[in-house]
Design an enzyme around this catalytic site. Sequence first.
Site, PDB file in Angstrom:
ATOM      1  N   GLY A  40       8.810   1.720  -7.615  1.00 49.62           N
ATOM      2  CA  GLY A  40       8.441   0.303  -7.701  1.00 49.62           C
ATOM      3  C   GLY A  40       7.890   0.008  -9.072  1.00 49.62           C
ATOM      4  N   LEU A  43       3.889  -5.266 -10.733  1.00 48.81           N
ATOM      5  CA  LEU A  43       2.637  -5.186 -11.490  1.00 48.81           C
ATOM      6  C   LEU A  43       1.913  -3.871 -11.280  1.00 48.81           C
ATOM      7  CD1 LEU A  43       1.209  -8.796 -11.340  1.00 48.81           C
ATOM      8  CD2 LEU A  43       2.099  -7.565 -13.303  1.00 48.81           C
ATOM      9  N   GLY A  45       3.187  -0.886 -10.043  1.00 41.05           N
ATOM     10  CA  GLY A  45       3.992   0.243 -10.517  1.00 41.05           C
ATOM     11  C   GLY A  45       4.219   0.209 -12.015  1.00 41.05           C
ATOM     12  N   SER A 284       2.660 -22.834  -5.146  1.00 38.07           N
ATOM     13  CA  SER A 284       1.430 -22.117  -5.483  1.00 38.07           C
ATOM     14  C   SER A 284       0.179 -22.744  -4.876  1.00 38.07           C
ATOM     15  CB  SER A 284       1.269 -22.080  -7.000  1.00 38.07           C
ATOM     16  OG  SER A 284      -0.026 -21.657  -7.336  1.00 38.07           O
ATOM     17  N   ARG A 337      -6.630 -19.140   2.908  1.00 37.95           N
ATOM     18  CA  ARG A 337      -5.273 -19.381   3.386  1.00 37.95           C
ATOM     19  C   ARG A 337      -5.149 -19.341   4.905  1.00 37.95           C
ATOM     20  NH1 ARG A 337      -2.093 -15.911  -1.319  1.00 37.95           N
ATOM     21  NH2 ARG A 337      -2.479 -17.450  -2.944  1.00 37.95           N
ATOM     22  N   HIS A 429       3.702 -14.583   3.912  1.00 38.90           N
ATOM     23  CA  HIS A 429       3.614 -14.405   2.466  1.00 38.90           C
ATOM     24  C   HIS A 429       3.292 -12.957   2.094  1.00 38.90           C
ATOM     25  CE1 HIS A 429       2.945 -15.309  -1.667  1.00 38.90           C
ATOM     26  NE2 HIS A 429       1.634 -15.207  -1.621  1.00 38.90           N
ATOM     27  N   GLU A 453       0.294  -3.856  -3.361  1.00 42.84           N
ATOM     28  CA  GLU A 453       0.465  -4.374  -1.998  1.00 42.84           C
ATOM     29  C   GLU A 453       0.944  -3.301  -1.033  1.00 42.84           C
ATOM     30  OE1 GLU A 453       2.581  -8.147   0.354  1.00 42.84           O
ATOM     31  OE2 GLU A 453       3.076  -7.773  -1.754  1.00 42.84           O
ATOM     32  N   ARG A 463      -6.215 -12.070   2.400  1.00 45.68           N
ATOM     33  CA  ARG A 463      -6.373 -11.984   0.942  1.00 45.68           C
ATOM     34  C   ARG A 463      -6.705 -13.343   0.358  1.00 45.68           C
ATOM     35  NH1 ARG A 463      -3.168 -13.016  -3.428  1.00 45.68           N
ATOM     36  NH2 ARG A 463      -1.324 -13.418  -2.183  1.00 45.68           N
ATOM     37  N   LEU A 469      -2.551 -10.208  -7.872  1.00 42.97           N
ATOM     38  CA  LEU A 469      -2.321  -9.766  -9.246  1.00 42.97           C
ATOM     39  C   LEU A 469      -3.481  -8.905  -9.714  1.00 42.97           C
ATOM     40  CD1 LEU A 469      -1.024 -13.130 -10.783  1.00 42.97           C
ATOM     41  CD2 LEU A 469       0.299 -11.281  -9.776  1.00 42.97           C
TER      42      LEU A 469
END
Length: 666
Positions: A40, A43, A45, A284, A337, A429, A453, A463, A469
Amino acid sequence: MSLDSKIPQGPIAEKWTKHKTSIDLVNPANKRNLDVIVVGTGLAGGSAAASLAELGYNVKTFCYQDSPRRAHSIAAQGGINAAKNYQGDGDSTYRLFYDTIKGGDYRSRESNVHRLAEVSGNIIDQCVAQGVPFAREYGGLLDNRSFGGVLVSRTFYAKGQTGQQLLLGAYSAMNRQINRGKIKPYNRHEMLDLVIIDGKARGIIARNLVTGELERHSAHAVVIASGGYGNVFFLSTNAMGSNVTAAWKIHKKGAYFANPCYTQIHPTCIPVSGDHQSKLTLMSESLRNDGRIWVPAKLEDAQAIREGRLKPTQIKEEDRDYFLERRYPSFGNLVPRDVASRAAKERCDAGYGVNKTGEAVYLDFGSAIMRYGKEQAVIRHLYDASEDKIRELGEAVVEAKYGNLFQMYEKIVDQNPYKTPMMIYPAVHYTMGGVWVDYNLMTTIPGCYAAGEANFSDHGANRLGASALMQGLADGYFVLPYTIGDYLSDDILTGKISTEAPEFEAAEKQVQATIDKLLSSKGEKPVDYFHKRLGKIMWNKCGMSRNEKELKEAIAEIKALREEFWSEVRVPGSANELNQELEKAMRVADFLELGELFAKDALHRNESCGGHFREEYQTPEGEALRDDKNFMYVAAWEYKGEPADAVLHKEPLEYENIQVKTRSYK
């Protein structure tokens, strides 16, 4: 086997610093003789591969895309959290730590989350040094905006494409190491099994997706950074290629899978338009800074909108129900969320939905456009500006902040969100569950690590926005490069791992047997037929709300569907060529096993917390009702042949630095 999380002793603010100074290191000359595989290249990996290669290790990277730039990390549009307190609004490392624990509904490991908050500032400095074009204020400082679940502005962003810009930073760091010969990239390759020798992860079996050839790759350690498993629902905001295969293969080889039922439903997605759809598009969360969420206050108005007799712009202000502002006055549209998603579902279930299916609410920028327009008019000394001029000025400000997101919405929905409110609805998501790891990010298989993740992460049961990120880059840039050396220090005399070992032979034969079985199936149904059916079971019975009866039904239905898949699926083509149906079939086979474990995990957890909402466990106001006495633990499942036979291991969660209480955003 007991779960040893290897959390260091001492005060929480000193744990990570002391741990780094006490773990074993590998000297630079010895790093040249050690190999690491990274599966992977998003970000987590990409940053891990670049950092490990920079340190001197020999790194092999594997991604199924044609380039690491296509990793799904680019879809994290809104921003990245860091406790730098640039706004002077009271932010601190402790507040980021606290907000993350609270946002995760007190189901996160305290020590990991504090470490995440500690290194968050370093991430921003690293990315600025790489040239990531973060937004800046007039004075030159990096700009911040706010995200759900917090009362400060700590989210750094690059317009509405933060993930993409951060990924380009990691990719450029990778490219430097590729050019030096320290990273050997294997693009269009998919990991299909983990090879264990003498109890340690020593390599992988990968399939070259262009030629179909199976390959053996050895290493002294293996890092899984392959993302989440949201596509078990078929319809999700994930890229269509996103899958659970790498994580599931190591689970079947002994890595415990933790909290699979913790799935994040994102409140701001473009609603489903019909059965033809294969993925959903995320709008977003940053839009909730300026967008206000509402539905008509009157049922007859909602009905008229659904039937096309009324437009949202015709609904008077007093006839609108800004339900998040009404229910959660402190946080308003910026509640977390899970809270926002359930509130939207509740309004739509009550008949107030605003699209043809009745499953959508409005995200309206009218107020923000006029507010910004008036501000701009004052700045420009246009004291007699007309309403049209004020709107024009306001739209320009909104375009500067969110332009690409508005453009994307208009392309998909064919409506101009500057003139009419966006329609949004919750969708699957991010996945907070994943491979269980200890404080060092090592799984229950020695030498096998999980980052980003793919691991059960730092997010508990929900989350906070802009933290994906942060966690991916923290793991890759600032955690794994330290902790992997502690393990590899015992391998400096091991020498190259031979791919001729019988364990490689056995693993390759096992993969080949699975491929042969799929290709020899005489069924007539395509892979997507089974994936869509699995997705419907998951969404209807393990989705935004769950209950005991439907979870038991889901377990039985998924098991039956899995058996039907192996006898009825049709996979055209051959193994020795580019065969995307074969790729898909192997991934869906893994989803059909994960789906059952997911439902089993949700059934055993008799409480509501974060993204896991059991209908039997809620307050009179419809909020999540935790059971801290019986369920304050990480549920880590050990593979025993069938999902039904998985064995539960519990890692108790202890909070010494935060007072555990009922989450409230009112």
